[in-house]
Enzyme design. Structure first.
Site, short mmCIF file in Angstrom:
data_model
loop_
_atom_site.label_atom_id
_atom_site.label_comp_id
_atom_site.label_asym_id
_atom_site.label_seq_id
_atom_site.Cartn_x
_atom_site.Cartn_y
_atom_site.Cartn_z
N ARG A 128 44.91 54.28 44.54
CA ARG A 128 43.70 54.01 44.90
C ARG A 128 42.88 53.21 43.97
O ARG A 128 41.96 52.28 44.41
CB ARG A 128 42.91 55.71 45.10
N ARG A 179 42.82 59.65 49.74
CA ARG A 179 43.36 60.78 48.70
C ARG A 179 44.63 61.32 49.33
O ARG A 179 44.71 61.46 50.46
CB ARG A 179 42.38 61.54 48.44
N LYS A 200 36.46 64.19 51.61
CA LYS A 200 35.67 65.33 50.79
C LYS A 200 34.38 65.84 51.26
O LYS A 200 33.54 65.01 52.07
CB LYS A 200 35.64 64.84 49.35
N HIS A 209 32.95 56.28 48.85
CA HIS A 209 32.00 56.97 47.71
C HIS A 209 30.89 57.17 48.37
O HIS A 209 30.01 56.47 48.97
CB HIS A 209 31.96 55.86 46.60
N TYR A 257 34.53 50.39 38.33
CA TYR A 257 35.44 49.41 38.85
C TYR A 257 34.83 48.13 38.12
O TYR A 257 35.65 47.11 38.21
CB TYR A 257 35.67 49.58 40.22
N HIS A 298 46.64 58.79 42.72
CA HIS A 298 45.43 58.29 42.64
C HIS A 298 45.36 57.05 42.02
O HIS A 298 44.54 56.10 42.13
CB HIS A 298 44.35 59.32 41.75
#
Length: 308
Positions: free
Chosen positions: A257, A161, A185, A280, A289, A254
Protein backbone atom coordinates in the site's frame (compact mmCIF):
# COMPACT_ATOMS: atom_id res chain seq x y z
CA UNK A 1 -7.77 -17.10 11.87
CA UNK A 2 -11.04 -15.56 12.94
CA UNK A 3 -11.95 -13.88 16.21
CA UNK A 4 -13.72 -16.97 17.43
CA UNK A 5 -10.57 -19.02 16.79
CA UNK A 6 -8.66 -16.69 19.12
CA UNK A 7 -11.19 -17.29 21.86
CA UNK A 8 -10.86 -21.05 21.49
CA UNK A 9 -7.06 -21.19 21.75
CA UNK A 10 -5.51 -23.06 24.65
CA UNK A 11 -6.58 -21.03 27.66
CA UNK A 12 -8.28 -21.92 30.92
CA UNK A 13 -12.05 -22.30 30.70
CA UNK A 14 -12.81 -19.23 32.89
CA UNK A 15 -10.51 -17.09 30.71
CA UNK A 16 -12.14 -18.49 27.58
CA UNK A 17 -15.55 -17.55 28.96
CA UNK A 18 -14.46 -13.96 29.58
CA UNK A 19 -12.95 -13.79 26.10
CA UNK A 20 -16.13 -15.10 24.51
CA UNK A 21 -18.24 -12.50 26.32
CA UNK A 22 -15.76 -9.78 25.34
CA UNK A 23 -15.83 -10.90 21.71
CA UNK A 24 -19.64 -10.73 21.71
CA UNK A 25 -19.44 -7.23 23.18
CA UNK A 26 -17.01 -6.04 20.50
CA UNK A 27 -19.18 -7.43 17.71
CA UNK A 28 -22.65 -6.68 19.07
CA UNK A 29 -22.13 -3.43 21.00
CA UNK A 30 -19.08 -1.87 19.36
CA UNK A 31 -19.71 -3.14 15.84
CA UNK A 32 -16.01 -3.68 15.17
CA UNK A 33 -14.71 -5.35 12.04
CA UNK A 34 -13.57 -8.96 12.27
CA UNK A 35 -9.88 -8.03 12.03
CA UNK A 36 -10.18 -5.51 14.87
CA UNK A 37 -12.02 -8.08 16.99
CA UNK A 38 -9.26 -10.61 16.32
CA UNK A 39 -6.56 -8.15 17.35
CA UNK A 40 -8.36 -7.00 20.50
CA UNK A 41 -9.11 -10.57 21.58
CA UNK A 42 -5.50 -11.63 21.01
CA UNK A 43 -4.24 -8.92 23.35
CA UNK A 44 -7.02 -9.66 25.85
CA UNK A 45 -6.08 -13.36 25.91
CA UNK A 46 -2.45 -12.56 26.71
CA UNK A 47 -3.39 -10.11 29.45
CA UNK A 48 -5.97 -12.36 31.10
CA UNK A 49 -3.73 -15.43 30.94
CA UNK A 50 -1.08 -13.77 33.13
CA UNK A 51 -3.52 -12.97 35.96
CA UNK A 52 -3.50 -15.14 39.11
CA UNK A 53 -5.96 -18.06 39.25
CA UNK A 54 -8.87 -18.07 39.49
CA UNK A 55 -9.34 -15.33 36.93
CA UNK A 56 -12.39 -13.89 38.73
CA UNK A 57 -10.30 -13.20 41.83
CA UNK A 58 -7.43 -11.94 39.71
CA UNK A 59 -9.72 -9.40 38.09
CA UNK A 60 -11.19 -8.24 41.40
CA UNK A 61 -7.69 -7.72 42.76
CA UNK A 62 -6.45 -5.88 39.69
CA UNK A 63 -4.86 -2.52 40.48
CA UNK A 64 -3.69 0.50 38.55
CA UNK A 65 -0.10 -0.36 39.45
CA UNK A 66 -0.51 -3.87 38.10
CA UNK A 67 -1.90 -2.57 34.82
CA UNK A 68 0.93 -0.07 34.40
CA UNK A 69 3.56 -2.69 35.23
CA UNK A 70 2.10 -5.04 32.62
CA UNK A 71 2.23 -2.36 29.92
CA UNK A 72 5.83 -1.43 30.76
CA UNK A 73 6.95 -5.07 30.65
CA UNK A 74 5.08 -5.77 27.41
CA UNK A 75 6.51 -2.77 25.56
CA UNK A 76 10.15 -3.60 26.25
CA UNK A 77 11.82 -4.50 22.96
CA UNK A 78 8.70 -3.82 20.87
CA UNK A 79 8.24 -1.16 18.24
CA UNK A 80 5.94 1.82 18.66
CA UNK A 81 3.23 0.40 16.37
CA UNK A 82 3.00 -2.86 18.36
CA UNK A 83 2.95 -1.02 21.68
CA UNK A 84 0.22 1.37 20.56
CA UNK A 85 -1.92 -1.50 19.29
CA UNK A 86 -1.63 -3.25 22.65
CA UNK A 87 -2.51 -0.23 24.81
CA UNK A 88 -5.54 0.55 22.62
CA UNK A 89 -6.79 -3.01 22.98
CA UNK A 90 -6.05 -3.08 26.71
CA UNK A 91 -8.01 0.12 27.35
CA UNK A 92 -10.96 -1.40 25.50
CA UNK A 93 -10.75 -4.59 27.56
CA UNK A 94 -10.53 -2.73 30.86
CA UNK A 95 -13.54 -0.59 30.01
CA UNK A 96 -15.52 -3.73 29.20
CA UNK A 97 -14.42 -5.50 32.39
CA UNK A 98 -15.61 -2.54 34.46
CA UNK A 99 -18.93 -2.18 32.63
CA UNK A 100 -19.59 -5.91 32.95
CA UNK A 101 -18.92 -5.80 36.71
CA UNK A 102 -15.81 -8.00 36.68
CA UNK A 103 -13.51 -5.14 37.79
CA UNK A 104 -14.86 -2.88 40.56
CA UNK A 105 -13.27 0.36 39.29
CA UNK A 106 -12.38 1.61 35.83
CA UNK A 107 -8.67 1.08 35.20
CA UNK A 108 -8.51 2.22 31.58
CA UNK A 109 -6.89 5.46 32.75
CA UNK A 110 -4.03 3.47 34.29
CA UNK A 111 -2.82 2.40 30.84
CA UNK A 112 0.07 4.75 30.01
CA UNK A 113 0.31 6.37 26.62
CA UNK A 114 2.97 5.30 24.14
CA UNK A 115 5.27 8.09 22.98
CA UNK A 116 4.90 8.72 19.28
CA UNK A 117 4.72 11.69 16.95
CA UNK A 118 2.43 11.96 13.96
CA UNK A 119 4.27 12.13 10.62
CA UNK A 120 7.60 11.45 12.35
CA UNK A 121 8.40 8.32 10.35
CA UNK A 122 8.70 7.72 6.64
CA UNK A 123 6.32 5.27 4.92
CA UNK A 124 8.42 2.28 3.91
CA UNK A 125 7.67 1.35 0.34
CA UNK A 126 9.41 -1.38 -1.62
CA UNK A 127 12.30 -0.87 -3.98
CA UNK A 128 11.85 -0.83 -7.75
CA UNK A 129 11.30 -4.36 -8.97
CA UNK A 130 10.45 -5.92 -5.60
CA UNK A 131 6.70 -5.74 -6.14
CA UNK A 132 7.07 -7.38 -9.55
CA UNK A 133 9.31 -10.04 -7.99
CA UNK A 134 6.66 -10.84 -5.38
CA UNK A 135 3.93 -11.17 -7.99
CA UNK A 136 6.13 -13.17 -10.39
CA UNK A 137 7.02 -15.66 -7.63
CA UNK A 138 3.57 -17.29 -7.86
CA UNK A 139 3.35 -20.60 -9.75
CA UNK A 140 0.51 -20.06 -12.22
CA UNK A 141 0.47 -23.77 -13.07
CA UNK A 142 -1.25 -24.64 -9.78
CA UNK A 143 -4.53 -23.37 -8.34
CA UNK A 144 -3.06 -21.90 -5.15
CA UNK A 145 -0.51 -20.00 -7.22
CA UNK A 146 -3.22 -18.45 -9.38
CA UNK A 147 -5.13 -17.41 -6.25
CA UNK A 148 -2.05 -15.96 -4.53
CA UNK A 149 -1.14 -14.10 -7.73
CA UNK A 150 -4.58 -12.47 -7.78
CA UNK A 151 -4.33 -11.56 -4.08
CA UNK A 152 -0.93 -9.91 -4.58
CA UNK A 153 -2.08 -7.99 -7.64
CA UNK A 154 -5.12 -6.64 -5.73
CA UNK A 155 -2.89 -5.58 -2.83
CA UNK A 156 -0.29 -3.94 -5.05
CA UNK A 157 -2.46 -2.26 -7.70
CA UNK A 158 -5.44 -1.18 -5.60
CA UNK A 159 -3.66 -0.52 -2.30
CA UNK A 160 -6.23 -2.47 -0.29
CA UNK A 161 -5.68 -3.49 3.31
CA UNK A 162 -5.54 -7.21 4.09
CA UNK A 163 -8.95 -7.18 5.77
CA UNK A 164 -10.43 -5.43 2.72
CA UNK A 165 -9.03 -8.11 0.40
CA UNK A 166 -10.47 -10.82 2.63
CA UNK A 167 -13.87 -9.08 2.66
CA UNK A 168 -14.19 -8.85 -1.13
CA UNK A 169 -17.36 -10.55 -2.36
CA UNK A 170 -18.31 -11.72 -5.82
CA UNK A 171 -21.03 -9.07 -5.88
CA UNK A 172 -18.45 -6.35 -5.18
CA UNK A 173 -16.83 -6.55 -8.63
CA UNK A 174 -18.86 -4.61 -11.19
CA UNK A 175 -17.43 -5.85 -14.47
CA UNK A 176 -19.65 -3.68 -16.67
CA UNK A 177 -18.85 -0.44 -14.86
CA UNK A 178 -15.20 -1.41 -14.34
CA UNK A 179 -15.39 -0.79 -10.59
CA UNK A 180 -14.75 -2.67 -7.38
CA UNK A 181 -16.62 -1.99 -4.14
CA UNK A 182 -14.35 -1.90 -1.10
CA UNK A 183 -15.62 -2.46 2.45
CA UNK A 184 -13.14 -0.41 4.45
CA UNK A 185 -12.42 0.65 8.01
CA UNK A 186 -15.27 1.93 10.13
CA UNK A 187 -17.90 0.23 7.95
CA UNK A 188 -17.21 2.59 5.04
CA UNK A 189 -18.12 1.32 1.57
CA UNK A 190 -16.43 2.97 -1.40
CA UNK A 191 -15.83 2.28 -5.07
CA UNK A 192 -12.51 2.19 -6.91
CA UNK A 193 -11.78 1.87 -10.64
CA UNK A 194 -10.87 -1.67 -11.65
CA UNK A 195 -7.45 -1.60 -13.37
CA UNK A 196 -6.89 -3.96 -16.29
CA UNK A 197 -4.16 -5.88 -14.43
CA UNK A 198 -6.47 -6.47 -11.46
CA UNK A 199 -9.36 -7.51 -13.70
CA UNK A 200 -7.18 -10.00 -15.57
CA UNK A 201 -5.81 -11.50 -12.35
CA UNK A 202 -9.30 -11.85 -10.86
CA UNK A 203 -10.67 -13.37 -14.06
CA UNK A 204 -7.88 -15.92 -14.18
CA UNK A 205 -8.68 -17.00 -10.64
CA UNK A 206 -12.48 -16.83 -10.70
CA UNK A 207 -12.94 -18.59 -14.03
CA UNK A 208 -9.94 -20.84 -13.94
CA UNK A 209 -9.41 -22.32 -10.48
CA UNK A 210 -11.77 -20.92 -7.84
CA UNK A 211 -13.68 -23.78 -6.16
CA UNK A 212 -17.36 -24.06 -7.04
CA UNK A 213 -19.39 -23.50 -3.88
CA UNK A 214 -22.12 -21.40 -2.33
CA UNK A 215 -19.67 -19.04 -0.62
CA UNK A 216 -19.82 -15.50 -2.02
CA UNK A 217 -16.31 -14.43 -0.98
CA UNK A 218 -13.90 -13.88 -3.85
CA UNK A 219 -10.88 -15.54 -2.27
CA UNK A 220 -11.25 -18.99 -0.74
CA UNK A 221 -9.01 -21.47 1.02
CA UNK A 222 -7.28 -24.03 -1.19
CA UNK A 223 -7.38 -26.87 1.34
CA UNK A 224 -10.25 -28.42 3.22
CA UNK A 225 -13.86 -28.93 2.29
CA UNK A 226 -16.00 -27.00 2.06
CA UNK A 227 -13.81 -24.06 1.02
CA UNK A 228 -13.85 -21.14 3.44
CA UNK A 229 -13.22 -17.42 2.90
CA UNK A 230 -9.67 -16.26 3.38
CA UNK A 231 -9.03 -14.25 6.53
CA UNK A 232 -6.85 -11.16 6.82
CA UNK A 233 -4.25 -13.34 8.53
CA UNK A 234 -4.27 -15.71 5.56
CA UNK A 235 -3.71 -12.77 3.20
CA UNK A 236 -0.69 -11.71 5.27
CA UNK A 237 0.66 -15.25 5.06
CA UNK A 238 0.35 -15.15 1.26
CA UNK A 239 2.59 -12.07 1.23
CA UNK A 240 5.05 -13.75 3.62
CA UNK A 241 5.32 -16.84 1.41
CA UNK A 242 5.83 -14.68 -1.67
CA UNK A 243 8.70 -12.91 0.11
CA UNK A 244 10.41 -16.24 0.77
CA UNK A 245 10.00 -17.35 -2.83
CA UNK A 246 11.32 -14.03 -4.15
CA UNK A 247 14.33 -14.12 -1.82
CA UNK A 248 13.21 -11.03 0.08
CA UNK A 249 13.06 -10.45 3.83
CA UNK A 250 9.60 -10.85 5.29
CA UNK A 251 7.62 -7.72 4.44
CA UNK A 252 4.25 -6.67 5.76
CA UNK A 253 1.34 -6.52 3.31
CA UNK A 254 0.92 -2.83 4.17
CA UNK A 255 4.24 -2.14 2.46
CA UNK A 256 2.49 -2.75 -0.87
CA UNK A 257 0.00 0.00 0.00
CA UNK A 258 2.86 2.37 0.85
CA UNK A 259 4.60 1.50 -2.41
CA UNK A 260 1.52 2.27 -4.49
CA UNK A 261 1.14 5.68 -2.84
CA UNK A 262 4.82 6.54 -3.30
CA UNK A 263 4.78 5.47 -6.96
CA UNK A 264 1.69 7.58 -7.64
CA UNK A 265 3.37 10.66 -6.17
CA UNK A 266 6.52 10.10 -8.21
CA UNK A 267 4.32 9.89 -11.30
CA UNK A 268 3.05 13.40 -10.59
CA UNK A 269 -0.37 12.51 -9.17
CA UNK A 270 -1.54 15.14 -6.64
CA UNK A 271 -1.50 14.22 -2.97
CA UNK A 272 -5.27 14.69 -2.67
CA UNK A 273 -5.90 12.08 -5.38
CA UNK A 274 -3.52 9.67 -3.67
CA UNK A 275 -5.62 10.05 -0.53
CA UNK A 276 -8.75 9.25 -2.52
CA UNK A 277 -7.25 6.03 -3.85
CA UNK A 278 -6.10 5.01 -0.37
CA UNK A 279 -9.51 6.10 1.01
CA UNK A 280 -8.06 8.13 3.87
CA UNK A 281 -10.61 9.89 6.03
CA UNK A 282 -8.12 12.59 7.02
CA UNK A 283 -5.67 14.50 4.83
CA UNK A 284 -3.12 14.10 7.63
CA UNK A 285 -3.01 10.39 6.89
CA UNK A 286 -1.94 11.13 3.33
CA UNK A 287 0.39 14.00 4.18
CA UNK A 288 3.15 11.65 5.32
CA UNK A 289 3.67 10.55 1.72
CA UNK A 290 4.73 14.05 0.77
CA UNK A 291 7.99 13.29 2.57
CA UNK A 292 8.95 10.60 0.05
CA UNK A 293 8.65 12.91 -2.98
CA UNK A 294 12.30 13.97 -2.91
CA UNK A 295 12.13 15.85 -6.21
CA UNK A 296 9.47 18.27 -4.99
CA UNK A 297 11.06 18.55 -1.56
CA UNK A 298 14.25 19.82 -3.18
CA UNK A 299 12.24 22.61 -4.80
CA UNK A 300 10.97 23.92 -1.47
CA UNK A 301 14.02 23.18 0.73
CA UNK A 302 16.15 26.15 1.65
CA UNK A 303 19.90 25.82 0.93
CA UNK A 304 22.23 25.00 3.77
CA UNK A 305 23.94 28.17 5.14
CA UNK A 306 27.15 28.84 3.27
CA UNK A 307 26.09 26.82 0.20
CA UNK A 308 24.74 28.17 -3.07
Amino acid sequence: MGARDVVNQTVAAPVAAVLEDYRAFLVGERGLAAESVRCYCNHARVFLAQLPDPVESGLRGLSAGGVTAYVVAYCQGRNTWSAKAMVTALRSLLRYLHVSGRVPTSLAGAVPAVAGWRLAALPRGLMVGQVDALIASCDLQVAVGVRDHAVLVVLARLGLRTAEVAALGLQDVDWRAGEVLVRGKGGRVERLPLPVAVGEALTGYLIGVRPTCQCRSVFLTARGRPPRPLTAMAVRQIVARACRRAGLPRLGAHRLRHTLASDMLRAGIPLAQVGQVLRHRSQLSTAIYAKVDHTRLRDVARPWPGQR
